[in-house]
Design a protein around this motif. Structure first.
Motif, PDB file in Angstrom:
ATOM      1  N   UNK A  24       0.856  -1.184   0.000  1.00 15.81           N
ATOM      2  CA  UNK A  24       0.000   0.000   0.000  1.00 15.81           C
ATOM      3  C   UNK A  24       0.888   1.229   0.000  1.00 15.81           C
ATOM      4  N   UNK A  25       0.457   2.244  -0.714  1.00 16.78           N
ATOM      5  CA  UNK A  25       1.249   3.469  -0.734  1.00 16.78           C
ATOM      6  C   UNK A  25       0.439   4.657  -1.184  1.00 16.78           C
ATOM      7  N   UNK A  26       1.002   5.845  -0.988  1.00 15.87           N
ATOM      8  CA  UNK A  26       0.335   7.091  -1.355  1.00 15.87           C
ATOM      9  C   UNK A  26       1.384   8.127  -1.701  1.00 15.87           C
ATOM     10  N   UNK A  27       1.000   9.078  -2.544  1.00 17.71           N
ATOM     11  CA  UNK A  27       1.909  10.160  -2.913  1.00 17.71           C
ATOM     12  C   UNK A  27       1.096  11.427  -3.146  1.00 17.71           C
ATOM     13  N   UNK A  28       1.567  12.527  -2.594  1.00 18.96           N
ATOM     14  CA  UNK A  28       0.898  13.797  -2.845  1.00 18.96           C
ATOM     15  C   UNK A  28       0.004  14.229  -1.708  1.00 18.96           C
ATOM     16  N   UNK A  29      -0.916  15.138  -2.030  1.00 22.07           N
ATOM     17  CA  UNK A  29      -1.712  15.801  -1.004  1.00 22.07           C
ATOM     18  C   UNK A  29      -3.203  15.539  -1.184  1.00 22.07           C
ATOM     19  N   UNK A  30      -3.896  15.528  -0.061  1.00 17.07           N
ATOM     20  CA  UNK A  30      -5.348  15.405  -0.047  1.00 17.07           C
ATOM     21  C   UNK A  30      -6.030  16.767  -0.072  1.00 17.07           C
ATOM     22  N   UNK A  31      -5.252  17.821   0.207  1.00 16.06           N
ATOM     23  CA  UNK A  31      -5.791  19.180   0.246  1.00 16.06           C
ATOM     24  C   UNK A  31      -4.696  20.104  -0.262  1.00 16.06           C
ATOM     25  N   UNK A 201     -11.754   9.196   6.894  1.00 10.94           N
ATOM     26  CA  UNK A 201     -10.645   9.913   6.244  1.00 10.94           C
ATOM     27  C   UNK A 201     -10.775   9.884   4.730  1.00 10.94           C
ATOM     28  N   UNK A 202     -10.682  11.046   4.111  1.00 16.68           N
ATOM     29  CA  UNK A 202     -10.797  11.122   2.656  1.00 16.68           C
ATOM     30  C   UNK A 202     -10.098  12.375   2.150  1.00 16.68           C
ATOM     31  N   UNK A 203      -9.893  12.403   0.870  1.00 15.05           N
ATOM     32  CA  UNK A 203      -9.265  13.546   0.220  1.00 15.05           C
ATOM     33  C   UNK A 203     -10.337  14.512  -0.284  1.00 15.05           C
ATOM     34  N   UNK A 204      -9.946  15.746  -0.487  1.00 14.74           N
ATOM     35  CA  UNK A 204     -10.758  16.633  -1.306  1.00 14.74           C
ATOM     36  C   UNK A 204     -10.681  16.143  -2.746  1.00 14.74           C
ATOM     37  N   UNK A 205     -11.713  16.410  -3.530  1.00 14.73           N
ATOM     38  CA  UNK A 205     -11.808  15.885  -4.892  1.00 14.73           C
ATOM     39  C   UNK A 205     -11.901  17.053  -5.869  1.00 14.73           C
ATOM     40  N   UNK A 206     -10.920  17.142  -6.756  1.00 15.89           N
ATOM     41  CA  UNK A 206     -10.758  18.322  -7.593  1.00 15.89           C
ATOM     42  C   UNK A 206     -11.181  18.046  -9.035  1.00 15.89           C
ATOM     43  N   UNK A 207     -12.145  18.811  -9.502  1.00 13.67           N
ATOM     44  CA  UNK A 207     -12.689  18.649 -10.853  1.00 13.67           C
ATOM     45  C   UNK A 207     -12.203  19.791 -11.738  1.00 13.67           C
TER      46      UNK A 207
END
Length: 389
Positions: A24-31, A201-207
């Motif tokens: 499992x991994x992640x990269x970058x920002x949620x906000x 827990x969740x990210x903001x979602x950018x359209x």
């Protein structure tokens, strides 16, 4: 994943499983405003991946003899699909998108015809009724004759399947799917949202809507009633891998039902590409790597993929928090290899894979779209996640 983030994606996270091992991994920002990082356990609006859950629930009722795949939908829902159409369109045609009923979303979001976000903002908290969405699809010009191939992808089909489930079970479709699909699979973080907000827990979602919103707008708070049965679920990458693993192992529906779900036909996706589609399942063939089953999906600001190799030993689920980042080419002509959806890795992916094929708008900008560094980075990620190279 770092490469995808560097190319312009705010945040990306994933889970990959291979023969008992899990990464499992992640990269970058949620906000993008605060710099809060994304994490691999975040919840995501998974879009049309929901269709596999809905299709599995329908197949359970087929197994119980309450639904017949080749029965006319008018036998069950004559008030929603009356007359000749109700007699010609079968349950199977709804599941595999050969009903000829067009997608309702372009009519629920009319400003999309002009690439304007006005409808997205106007509908943020609107509560659509399933019958209202179905009527939008049925009153539009047909997408084709019932049963004709290639099929034409339509979220309206899955709104009807939700009403079918409610009709034969006496239970709201969301409740039936929760008890008999989500809980049967042992999923702990998957649900139909009860309101416009994502729990946990969740990210903001950018359209970005193909460049019409610059900077991209946050649509993480959104009422998903406009496409609940076809694309409303919230889940995690861990839950998605678990679900598809269980489904393809015959633990959610029986082997006969699974075989029906894996009978594919060509279907024209909402971005104009052609995909191999069964009953709520995509088939994804990668030369030299194998055949994968799963689905991709998108909601405003969110893109998700989940694939499981046919032998069940390799799985990958990936989430992104920016959607429709490509912009139209100034001349209206695309560079060679550009994917028409604005979200697929260009030039290297088969049609209908790699975050394409389930665009919620059903409309794209006129002309073609510019290549973007995100596309090449996603193609590399896709190849490594699924094939290990």
């Amino acid at each position: 994943m770092d490469g995808v983030h560097r190319a312009g994606m705010p945040g990306v996270y994933a889970e990959v499983r291979d023969t008992g091992r899990t990464w499992r991994g992640a990269s970058g920002v949620a906000d993008v405003r605060t710099g809060r990082p994304v994490t691999a356990d975040m919840r995501q609006r998974v879009g049309s991946i929901t269709k596999t859950f809905t299709a599995a629930a329908v197949m359970q009722q087929v197994e119980r003899g309450r639904i017949r795949l080749d029965a006319p939908i008018g036998d069950y829902l004559p008030h929603l699909v009356p007359g000749e159409r109700g007699r010609k369109i079968t349950v199977r045609m709804l599941l595999n998108h050969t009903s000829g009923i067009p997608d309702h979303i372009r009519y629920a979001f009319p400003s999309l015809q002009n690439m304007s976000p006005e409808s997205l903002d106007a509908n943020r908290f609107r509560q659509f009724r399933p019958a209202e969405l179905i009527e939008l699809g049925l009153s539009a010009p047909p997408a084709g004759e019932p049963g004709a191939t290639p099929g034409v992808y339509s979220n309206t089909n899955y709104e009807l399947l939700g009403q079918l489930l409610e009709r034969v079970t006496g239970t709201p479709a969301e409740e039936y799917i929760t008890r008999n699909v989500i809980e049967r699979a042992g999923l702990r973080h998957t649900e139909f949202p009860a309101g416009p907000r994502i729990k946990g827990p969740h990210s903001r979602l950018y359209e970005a809507l193909w460049g019409s919103m610059d900077p991209p707008r946050d649509y993480s708070v959104y009422n998903m009633s406009w496409v609940m049965m076809g694309a409303g679920l919230v889940s995690t990458m861990e839950d998605l891998n678990r679900f598809y693993g269980k489904l393809l192992d015959g633990k959610i529906v029986n082997r006969s039902s699974l075989a029906q779900m894996q009978r594919t036909i060509p279907v024209i996706a909402l971005d104009g590409t052609t995909i191999e589609y069964g009953l709520g399942l995509h088939r994804h063939d990668i030369p030299g790597c194998g055949t994968f089953w799963g689905h991709d999906g998108t909601a405003w600001g969110a893109l998700t993929e989940s694939w499981t190799r046919a032998d069940g030993k390799r799985q990958a689920s990936v989430a992104l928090n920016l959607a429709r980042w490509k912009k139209p080419t100034p001349s209206g002509t695309a560079p060679s290899g550009t994917a028409p959806s604005g979200t697929a890795p260009s030039g290297t992916e088969p049609s209908g894979t790699g975050f394409s094929g389930t665009e919620p708008s059903g409309t794209g900008p006129s002309g073609n779209l510019q290549n973007h560094p995100i596309d090449a980075a996603l193609s590399t990620l896709h190849q490594q996640a699924l094939c290990g190279n």
